[in-house]
Design an enzyme around this catalytic site. Sequence first.
Site, PDB file in Angstrom:
ATOM      1  CG  ASN A  11      11.392 116.635  39.447  1.00 39.04           C
ATOM      2  OD1 ASN A  11      11.355 116.956  38.256  1.00 39.04           O
ATOM      3  ND2 ASN A  11      12.524 116.574  40.139  1.00 39.04           N
ATOM      4  CD1 TRP A  12       6.156 113.572  36.303  1.00 36.11           C
ATOM      5  CD2 TRP A  12       5.679 113.488  34.123  1.00 36.11           C
ATOM      6  NE1 TRP A  12       4.918 112.988  36.171  1.00 36.11           N
ATOM      7  CE2 TRP A  12       4.604 112.925  34.838  1.00 36.11           C
ATOM      8  CE3 TRP A  12       5.605 113.568  32.730  1.00 36.11           C
ATOM      9  CZ2 TRP A  12       3.477 112.420  34.205  1.00 36.11           C
ATOM     10  CZ3 TRP A  12       4.484 113.066  32.106  1.00 36.11           C
ATOM     11  CH2 TRP A  12       3.435 112.501  32.838  1.00 36.11           C
ATOM     12  CE  LYS A  13      14.076 113.294  39.465  1.00 37.25           C
ATOM     13  NZ  LYS A  13      15.153 112.785  40.266  1.00 37.25           N
ATOM     14  CG  HIS A  99      16.496 118.544  41.439  1.00 39.84           C
ATOM     15  ND1 HIS A  99      17.441 117.574  41.209  1.00 39.84           N
ATOM     16  CD2 HIS A  99      15.399 117.906  41.920  1.00 39.84           C
ATOM     17  CE1 HIS A  99      16.928 116.396  41.520  1.00 39.84           C
ATOM     18  NE2 HIS A  99      15.689 116.572  41.962  1.00 39.84           N
ATOM     19  CD  GLU A 101      18.105 114.526  39.160  1.00 40.75           C
ATOM     20  OE1 GLU A 101      17.219 115.072  38.495  1.00 40.75           O
ATOM     21  OE2 GLU A 101      17.913 113.486  39.825  1.00 40.75           O
ATOM     22  CD  GLU A 168      14.297 116.522  45.999  1.00 39.11           C
ATOM     23  OE1 GLU A 168      13.278 115.878  45.774  1.00 39.11           O
ATOM     24  OE2 GLU A 168      15.099 116.860  45.103  1.00 39.11           O
ATOM     25  N   GLY A 174      16.463 108.911  43.868  1.00 37.17           N
ATOM     26  CA  GLY A 174      16.531 107.842  42.874  1.00 37.17           C
ATOM     27  C   GLY A 174      17.238 106.581  43.338  1.00 37.17           C
ATOM     28  CB  SER A 211      13.737 106.989  47.340  1.00 32.78           C
ATOM     29  OG  SER A 211      14.903 106.978  46.551  1.00 32.78           O
ATOM     30  N   GLY A 232       9.833 112.095  42.457  1.00 33.07           N
ATOM     31  CA  GLY A 232      10.421 111.942  41.126  1.00 33.07           C
ATOM     32  C   GLY A 232       9.846 110.728  40.424  1.00 33.07           C
ATOM     33  N   GLY A 233      10.650 109.657  40.366  1.00 36.64           N
ATOM     34  CA  GLY A 233      10.299 108.446  39.633  1.00 36.64           C
ATOM     35  C   GLY A 233       8.852 107.999  39.763  1.00 36.64           C
TER      36      GLY A 233
HETATM   37  P1  PGA Z   1      13.018 110.370  43.241  1.00 34.03           P
HETATM   38  O1  PGA Z   1      13.393 111.886  42.841  1.00 34.03           O
HETATM   39  O2  PGA Z   1      11.670 110.404  43.876  1.00 34.03           O
HETATM   40  O3  PGA Z   1      13.056 109.619  41.962  1.00 34.03           O
HETATM   41  O4  PGA Z   1      14.066 109.937  44.216  1.00 34.03           O
HETATM   42  C1  PGA Z   1      13.070 112.952  43.666  1.00 34.03           C
HETATM   43  C2  PGA Z   1      13.580 114.224  43.069  1.00 34.03           C
HETATM   44  O5  PGA Z   1      14.653 114.205  42.447  1.00 34.03           O
HETATM   45  O6  PGA Z   1      12.944 115.274  43.198  1.00 34.03           O
END
Ligand code: PGA
Length: 250
Positions: A11-13, A99, A101, A168, A174, A211, A232-233
Amino acid sequence: MTNKYMYFIANWKMFGDIKSINSLDKVIKFSKNIRNNKFKMIYCPPHTLLYPFIKKLKNTNIMVGSQNCHHEENYGPYTGSISAKMIKNIGAKYVIIGHSENRSSGDTDFLINKKIKAAINNGLKVIFCFGETLLQKKKNLTNKILFNQVKKAISGVKKLNYIFFAYEPVWSIGTGIVLKNNDLEKNINFIKNKLRIKFRIKEPKILYGGSVNPVNAKNLRKINNIDGFLVGGASQDPKKFIDIVKKSFI
Ligand code: PGA
């Protein structure tokens, strides 16, 4: 892993530009060289990169998904949005929905349910995200919250096997903080049993996200009821993403 495949979803956001496409070379090479074909990698770049990613990953076994879609399934006067039909039309196979976010910027359970239906009606598979906040966890509400989010999201959905359930915890996204293995296993078992018994999904696919990195992946692999990770990250760095696959699976 309780399913046929282990899934690794990037997930590159809101990251990545046109040059980021080159970072896929390493991952393509890795997926071609590896003999073990019991895992699947899915890239979810921002909308601007969906089509270039699809072109680049053509003839590989790496798939592409969108990070969100509108709840209207076809077309409409919705400035700044894209629909499941559009996502399907360019060749993507998946879409992330719910998600945290996006929940925090207006995605309600009702809208999430509509989005899931729009996606499935267009033949897309859904990576549905759910999870408790830190406050909810402290108040011992985790099970209640998880069950409610899942129940509302899948209400009236027919092809439940099109959904990947990505657990999640909001406080883990994050932050570098991951649940203790025991707690994670317990929460995943709880929701997996509900999906099996109450919603009659034969083989529910449950992913973990929050994370995940090459260091903790080794530890997370000890939990045998996880069917994959939503990353994500760490997924923006091809080396780290490949390392996560290797350490948590191969
Ligand atoms: P993260 O994000 O790995 O940076 O914690 C995961 C996500 O939001 O899907």
